[in-house]
Design an enzyme around this catalytic site. Structure first.
Site, PDB file in Angstrom:
ATOM      1  N   LYS A  77     -46.059   3.124 -42.772  1.00  0.00           N
ATOM      2  CA  LYS A  77     -45.299   3.095 -44.020  1.00  0.00           C
ATOM      3  C   LYS A  77     -44.095   4.016 -43.859  1.00  0.00           C
ATOM      4  CE  LYS A  77     -45.778   3.781 -49.057  1.00  0.00           C
ATOM      5  NZ  LYS A  77     -46.696   4.085 -50.178  1.00  0.00           N
ATOM      6  N   SER A 152     -47.054   0.798 -54.105  1.00  0.00           N
ATOM      7  CA  SER A 152     -45.832   0.905 -53.350  1.00  0.00           C
ATOM      8  C   SER A 152     -45.965   0.559 -51.869  1.00  0.00           C
ATOM      9  CB  SER A 152     -45.282   2.322 -53.468  1.00  0.00           C
ATOM     10  OG  SER A 152     -46.161   3.261 -52.895  1.00  0.00           O
ATOM     11  N   SER A 176     -51.345   3.018 -54.918  1.00  0.00           N
ATOM     12  CA  SER A 176     -50.446   2.346 -53.971  1.00  0.00           C
ATOM     13  C   SER A 176     -51.032   1.890 -52.650  1.00  0.00           C
ATOM     14  CB  SER A 176     -49.239   3.234 -53.683  1.00  0.00           C
ATOM     15  OG  SER A 176     -48.287   3.079 -54.695  1.00  0.00           O
TER      16      SER A 176
HETATM   17  N1  GLN Z   1     -47.556   2.333 -59.301  1.00  0.00           N
HETATM   18  C1  GLN Z   1     -47.691   3.751 -59.464  1.00  0.00           C
HETATM   19  C2  GLN Z   1     -46.330   4.374 -59.663  1.00  0.00           C
HETATM   20  O1  GLN Z   1     -45.385   3.674 -59.741  1.00  0.00           O
HETATM   21  C3  GLN Z   1     -48.399   4.369 -58.303  1.00  0.00           C
HETATM   22  C4  GLN Z   1     -47.552   4.454 -57.098  1.00  0.00           C
HETATM   23  C5  GLN Z   1     -48.241   5.134 -55.963  1.00  0.00           C
HETATM   24  O2  GLN Z   1     -49.468   5.207 -55.919  1.00  0.00           O
HETATM   25  N2  GLN Z   1     -47.458   5.675 -55.073  1.00  0.00           N
HETATM   26  O3  GLN Z   1     -46.175   5.547 -59.746  1.00  0.00           O
END
Ligand code: GLN
Length: 487
Positions: A77, A152, A176
């Site tokens: 990632k 994400s 995410s």
């Molecule tokens: N969807 C959540 C956010 O936008 C979690 C994102 C994540 O876990 N990095 O913050």
């Protein structure tokens, strides 16, 4: 088929010298070349670098110095700093940042002789649930090109689902790793907070961020976790614990396993197609001998509001380092220092990141700190306590990972609250610091994948992987590939 083989099978082929790491890496790089223009899962590829690592791995194997997974290629990632690699975190702000050092996670994989296939696309600074906030454009879901892959870690999930990589790294702040794993039909685990070092993992909300592996199966995840977990003095929240083999219990029968079903996770909000796939999955666990307990997590309904106070608060502080001075993007035109800061940040950050910085600065500001930030911290304690109480009655908690299957690209872009609700089942475990995972358990509307969410007590990763593996021994969802779309 090589691209659908497990990590164990690939490792065996490598150690028996039936295939070299260079051959294996080339095979996946070729597949990336074919598929990435349509899927946009990778931000950066560097074949020469990947193949150099593969040659080194082959040397390790030839000279008898190989370790578990030596020679296996995996995707990183783009939130993990990797020396010599462009490391963007999905942002224009870091669009010119070539990392001078390795994140601990990357270093550990390098030392074990794994090969970096490339850096995967992601929501900007990991803020999002659809991969649509990336400066590098949206990623497509390989099961249906009009759908999002989740976020994400959308690029990593897509890469594994489309078999462009046998495995990938992800990070999870509120969901995410788990949500994109669910939406792309793969397996992913967020370990207990503190097990995987955050050093070199670009910070979003430090009290929640946790790295973890994404792969086809629980068995693969166990092998990857064995490499990722470990104390790191460079991360002040890293936990000092004895090393564990996360695969040690994979084959154990689960006859006496008590599975807690929180009534709040099976309530309104979950769509009917997801509900029926989850029911069938729970039936399989019943057949394997598990028993079910009705439990309640009364404060879990507050997880999303609490998360969206605390995560932006921490983000607003973490992201203050991007000021155009030390590294990253700097506005081309400005008059004085203050205008340089302002223009750099106005031009370098995208909409969602700016929204989070504004919310975070607001909840931390004088007069609102007590009303929002402190209240949210107290609620965080209550949310965590619900789990502690629940684990008196059960060993694992199960439910849906996401309330719906993958939604369409563009569907939720104009409605941040709807987007935030994608993590309605995952964010509570994040706030509590508990491990959570998602495994594929079927398909719902429009033949898009459904994920089962498994939450364990602190440090119960081996037990979660055990339950998931037993399920994967009697089902084949984890081996399904989106062949139609990719044919
Ligand atoms: N969807 C959540 C956010 O936008 C979690 C994102 C994540 O876990 N990095 O913050």
């Amino acid at each position: 088929m090589l691209i659908n083989a497990s990590l164990k099978q690939l490792s065996l082929l490598l150690s028996d010298k039936k295939i070299s790491s260079v051959e294996l890496t080339s095979e996946f790089l070729a597949r990336i070349q074919t598929l990435n223009s349509g899927l946009n899962a990778f931000i950066t590829l560097d074949e020469e670098r990947s193949l150099t690592q593969a040659r080194d791995a082959d040397e390790m194997i030839a000279s008898g110095r190989s370790m578990p997974l030596t020679g296996i290629p995996l995707a990183q990632k783009d939130i993990f700093c990797a020396q010599g690699w462009l490391t963007t975190c999905g942002s224009k702000m870091l669009s010119n940042f070539v990392s001078p050092y390795d994140a601990t996670v990357v270093e550990r994989f390098n030392q074990a002789g794994l090969v970096n296939l490339g850096k995967t696309n992601m929501d900007e600074f990991a803020m999002g649930s659809s991969n649509e906030t990336s400066y590098y454009g949206p990623v497509r879901n390989p099961w249906d090109l009009s759908a999002v892959p989740g976020g994400s870690s959308g690029g990593s999930a897509c890469a594994v689902a489309a078999r462009m990589a046998p495995a990938a790294t992800g990070t999870d702040t509120g969901g995410s790793i788990r949500q994109p794993a669910a939406l792309c039909g793969i397996s992913g685990i967020k370990p207990t907070y503190g097990l995987v070092s955050r050093y070199g993992m670009i910070a979003f909300a430090s009290s929640l961020d946790q790295g973890g592996p994404m792969a086809k199966s629980a068995e693969d995840l166990a092998l990857l976790l064995n490499l990722m977990v470990g104390f790191d003095e460079r991360d002040s929240t890293s936990l000092q614990r004895d090393a564990e083999d996360y695969g040690r219990d994979l084959e154990k029968p689960i006859e006496r396993l008590r599975i807690g079903l929180p009534k709040e996770f099976f309530a309104e909000g979950m769509s009917a197609d997801v509900a029926s796939a989850i029911e069938s999955a729970l039936d399989e666990f019943r057949k394997l001998g598990a028993t079910f307990v009705d439990i309640s997590l009364p404060n879990s309904k507050l997880a999303i509001p609490v998360y969206y106070v605390l995560a932006p608060a921490e983000a607003s502080s973490n992201l203050s380092r991007f000021d155009g001075v030390r590294y990253g993007y700097r506005a081309a035109q400005y008059t004085d220092l203050e205008s340089m800061y302002k223009r750099t940040r106005a031009e370098g950050f995208g909409e969602e990141v700016k929204r989070r910085i504004l919310i975070g600065s607001y909840v931390l500001s004088h007069g609102y700190y007590d009303a929002y930030y402190l209240q949210a911290q107290k609620l965080r304690r209550l949310i965590a306590k619900d789990f502690t109480d629940a684990f008196q009655q059960c060993d694992l908690i199960m439910g849906p990972t996401s309330p719906t299957v993958a939604f369409d690209i563009g569907e939720k872009c104009d409605d941040p609250i709807q987007m935030y609700l994608s993590d309605v089942y995952t964010s509570a475990a994040s706030l509590a610091g508990l491990p959570g995972m998602s495994i594929p358990v079927g398909f719902g509307r429009k033949d898009r994948p459904v994920g089962l969410h498994i939450i364990g007590n602190y440090f119960k990763e081996a037990q979660m992987l055990n339950a998931a593996h037993r399920y994967q021994q009697v089902t084949d969802w984890h081996q399904r590939m989106p062949s139609d779309v990719l044919a």
